[in-house]
Design a protein around this motif. Structure first.
Motif, short mmCIF file in Angstrom:
data_model
loop_
_atom_site.label_atom_id
_atom_site.label_comp_id
_atom_site.label_asym_id
_atom_site.label_seq_id
_atom_site.Cartn_x
_atom_site.Cartn_y
_atom_site.Cartn_z
N LYS A 1 0.83 -1.21 0.00
CA LYS A 1 0.00 0.00 0.00
C LYS A 1 0.87 1.26 0.00
O LYS A 1 0.54 2.25 -0.65
CB LYS A 1 -0.92 -0.01 1.22
N ALA A 2 2.00 1.20 0.71
CA ALA A 2 2.88 2.38 0.80
C ALA A 2 3.41 2.78 -0.58
O ALA A 2 3.55 3.97 -0.88
CB ALA A 2 4.04 2.10 1.76
N PHE A 3 3.73 1.78 -1.42
CA PHE A 3 4.20 2.09 -2.78
C PHE A 3 3.17 2.95 -3.52
O PHE A 3 3.50 3.96 -4.12
CB PHE A 3 4.39 0.81 -3.61
N TYR A 4 1.91 2.53 -3.45
CA TYR A 4 0.86 3.21 -4.22
C TYR A 4 0.53 4.57 -3.61
O TYR A 4 0.34 5.55 -4.32
CB TYR A 4 -0.36 2.30 -4.34
N ASP A 5 0.47 4.62 -2.27
CA ASP A 5 0.17 5.89 -1.60
C ASP A 5 1.21 6.95 -1.93
O ASP A 5 0.88 8.06 -2.35
CB ASP A 5 0.13 5.69 -0.08
N VAL A 6 2.47 6.61 -1.73
CA VAL A 6 3.54 7.61 -1.89
C VAL A 6 3.84 7.86 -3.36
O VAL A 6 3.90 9.01 -3.82
CB VAL A 6 4.83 7.16 -1.15
N ASN A 7 4.03 6.78 -4.12
CA ASN A 7 4.52 6.93 -5.49
C ASN A 7 3.46 7.46 -6.46
O ASN A 7 3.81 8.13 -7.44
CB ASN A 7 5.10 5.61 -5.99
N ILE A 8 2.19 7.18 -6.22
CA ILE A 8 1.14 7.69 -7.12
C ILE A 8 0.40 8.87 -6.49
O ILE A 8 0.43 9.98 -7.01
CB ILE A 8 0.13 6.59 -7.51
N VAL A 9 -0.26 8.62 -5.36
CA VAL A 9 -1.08 9.67 -4.75
C VAL A 9 -0.21 10.85 -4.30
O VAL A 9 -0.54 12.01 -4.54
CB VAL A 9 -1.90 9.11 -3.57
N GLY A 10 0.93 10.54 -3.70
CA GLY A 10 1.84 11.61 -3.26
C GLY A 10 2.32 12.46 -4.42
O GLY A 10 2.39 13.69 -4.34
N THR A 11 2.63 11.80 -5.54
CA THR A 11 3.08 12.54 -6.74
C THR A 11 1.95 13.40 -7.28
O THR A 11 2.15 14.56 -7.65
CB THR A 11 3.56 11.56 -7.83
N ARG A 12 0.74 12.86 -7.32
CA ARG A 12 -0.40 13.62 -7.82
C ARG A 12 -0.65 14.86 -6.95
O ARG A 12 -0.92 15.95 -7.45
CB ARG A 12 -1.66 12.76 -7.86
N ASN A 13 -0.54 14.67 -5.64
CA ASN A 13 -0.72 15.80 -4.72
C ASN A 13 0.32 16.89 -4.97
O ASN A 13 0.01 18.08 -4.93
CB ASN A 13 -0.63 15.32 -3.27
N LEU A 14 1.55 16.47 -5.26
CA LEU A 14 2.60 17.44 -5.55
C LEU A 14 2.28 18.22 -6.83
O LEU A 14 2.41 19.45 -6.86
CB LEU A 14 3.95 16.73 -5.69
N LEU A 15 1.88 17.51 -7.87
CA LEU A 15 1.55 18.18 -9.14
C LEU A 15 0.40 19.17 -8.95
O LEU A 15 0.43 20.29 -9.45
CB LEU A 15 1.21 17.15 -10.22
N GLN A 16 -0.60 18.75 -8.17
CA GLN A 16 -1.73 19.65 -7.90
C GLN A 16 -1.24 20.90 -7.16
O GLN A 16 -1.64 22.02 -7.50
CB GLN A 16 -2.78 18.92 -7.04
N ALA A 17 -0.37 20.71 -6.18
CA ALA A 17 0.14 21.84 -5.39
C ALA A 17 0.97 22.79 -6.26
O ALA A 17 0.86 24.01 -6.14
CB ALA A 17 0.97 21.33 -4.21
N LEU A 18 1.78 22.23 -7.15
CA LEU A 18 2.60 23.06 -8.05
C LEU A 18 1.69 23.86 -8.98
O LEU A 18 1.91 25.05 -9.22
CB LEU A 18 3.56 22.19 -8.86
N TYR A 19 0.66 23.20 -9.49
CA TYR A 19 -0.27 23.87 -10.40
C TYR A 19 -1.06 24.97 -9.67
O TYR A 19 -1.20 26.09 -10.16
CB TYR A 19 -1.22 22.85 -11.02
N ASP A 20 -1.53 24.64 -8.47
CA ASP A 20 -2.33 25.60 -7.68
C ASP A 20 -1.54 26.82 -7.24
O ASP A 20 -2.12 27.86 -6.96
CB ASP A 20 -2.92 24.91 -6.45
N SER A 21 -0.22 26.68 -7.16
CA SER A 21 0.59 27.81 -6.69
C SER A 21 0.62 28.94 -7.72
O SER A 21 1.01 30.07 -7.41
CB SER A 21 2.03 27.36 -6.39
N SER A 22 0.22 28.64 -8.96
CA SER A 22 0.14 29.62 -10.05
C SER A 22 1.47 30.29 -10.40
O SER A 22 1.50 31.29 -11.10
CB SER A 22 -0.90 30.72 -9.72
N HIS A 23 2.56 29.73 -9.91
CA HIS A 23 3.88 30.29 -10.24
C HIS A 23 4.37 29.62 -11.52
O HIS A 23 4.41 28.39 -11.60
CB HIS A 23 4.86 30.04 -9.09
N PRO A 24 4.74 30.37 -12.56
CA PRO A 24 5.20 29.73 -13.80
C PRO A 24 6.46 28.91 -13.57
O PRO A 24 7.39 29.38 -12.91
CB PRO A 24 5.47 30.91 -14.74
#
Length: 298
Positions: free
Chosen positions: A83-106
């Motif tokens: 479960k840790a593989f999927y949580d960190v490697n997929i969900v964690g990565t998606r959360n990071l991408l969302q946060a980068l996008y939401d920051s609106s910094h180019p």
């Protein structure tokens, strides 16, 4: 592009790879910020759980990175918690991408570290990025799923994906094969227990890998998938021979059936042509040089 005055974010900065990538980014002129899963008093470091979306979003907005190198992952294939593989490697990565996008910094570039493990164990010869994926364990499946998930963000973020083959160096944990072998030579152990010693692997030096990551971030090959590899293979038997040559110490190898993986890839070799097309002067030290560096460092 140079990094002068730019801000770089590294997730997993306190891991084996993170420390080398941070040094390489600093040398290129970036101000380096780090995220990690353990507390630390270091400057420009944030203790963040990638699964905590609110905290992650706040930290990314504070940093406003120009580039991000995402290294945080459960990377040890023998890790027991699927479960840790999927949580960190997929969900964690998606959360990071969302946060980068939401920051609106180019952003200039977002580098996601995937793995050559996604190729699995059915394809012989030098594997190019076009080789079919055939993951053989949860770690590899989680990394391939991360790649697919990242593709749906390509219109929003300048993502590039790397697939590193095996790499090693000073500071890598002893549960990885080469550091384990090096440790036995340093301690002048009479014997070592290994699994299948006639598997062949493409080994890169962590210093060369870090250079590749920083040069790729500068080159910004948006949407590309790039192998990080040397194009040369060595068997584990050969690794032991090289260590014997460097140290003068003889080690008897005992094959422990418990260490032989049922779905072990016999030969895993990468094709570095695409990487060299983007970074023409990129070089990997000979494995003997890397092993010498590991054997001579505390």
């Amino acid at each position: 592009m140079t990094g002068t005055g730019k801000r770089a974010l590294i997730t997993g900065i306190n891991g084996f790879t993170g420390r080398y990538v941070a040094a390489e980014l600093s040398a290129a002129g970036y101000r380096v910020y780090g995220l990690g899963s353990a507390p630390s008093d270091e400057a420009d470091y944030f203790h963040v759980d990638l699964l905590d979306t609110v905290q992650l979003s706040d930290v990314v907005k504070t940093i406003k990175p120009d580039v991000a190198i995402h290294l945080a992952a459960i990377a040890f294939v023998g890790h027991g918690d699927a479960k840790a593989f999927y949580d960190v490697n997929i969900v964690g990565t998606r959360n990071l991408l969302q946060a980068l996008y939401d920051s609106s910094h180019p952003m200039d570039a977002v580098l996601l570290a995937s793995s050559a493990n996604i190729y699995g164990n059915s394809t012989e010869g030098q594997l190019a990025e076009t080789a079919p994926a055939n993951p053989a364990n949860d770690y590899a499946v989680s990394k391939l799923a991360m790649e697919y998930m990242a593709k749906i963000w390509l219109d929003k973020l300048p993502i590039l994906i790397t697939r590193p083959f095996n790499y090693t160096g000073v500071g890598q944990a002893d549960n990885f094969l080469l550091p384990k072998i090096v440790k036995h030579f340093k301690e002048k152990s009479p014997t070592i227990e290994l699994g299948n010693i006639d598997v062949w692997r493409d080994f890169t030096d962590v210093r060369a890998l870090s250079k590749a990551y920083v040069e790729l971030v500068k080159a910004q090959p948006r949407g590309e998938i790039v192998n990080i590899c040397s194009g040369r293979t060595y068997s584990l038997r050969k690794v032991v021979e090289l260590c014997e040559k460097i140290t003068g110490h003889h080690l008897e190898i005992k094959v422990n059936p418990a260490f032989v993986r049922a779905n072990e890839v016999k030969t895993l070799c990468g094709n570095p042509e695409k990487l060299r097309a983007i970074i023409p002067d990129w070089e990997v030290p000979a494995l003997e040089e890397t092993l010498r560096w590991m054997l001579e460092n505390e």
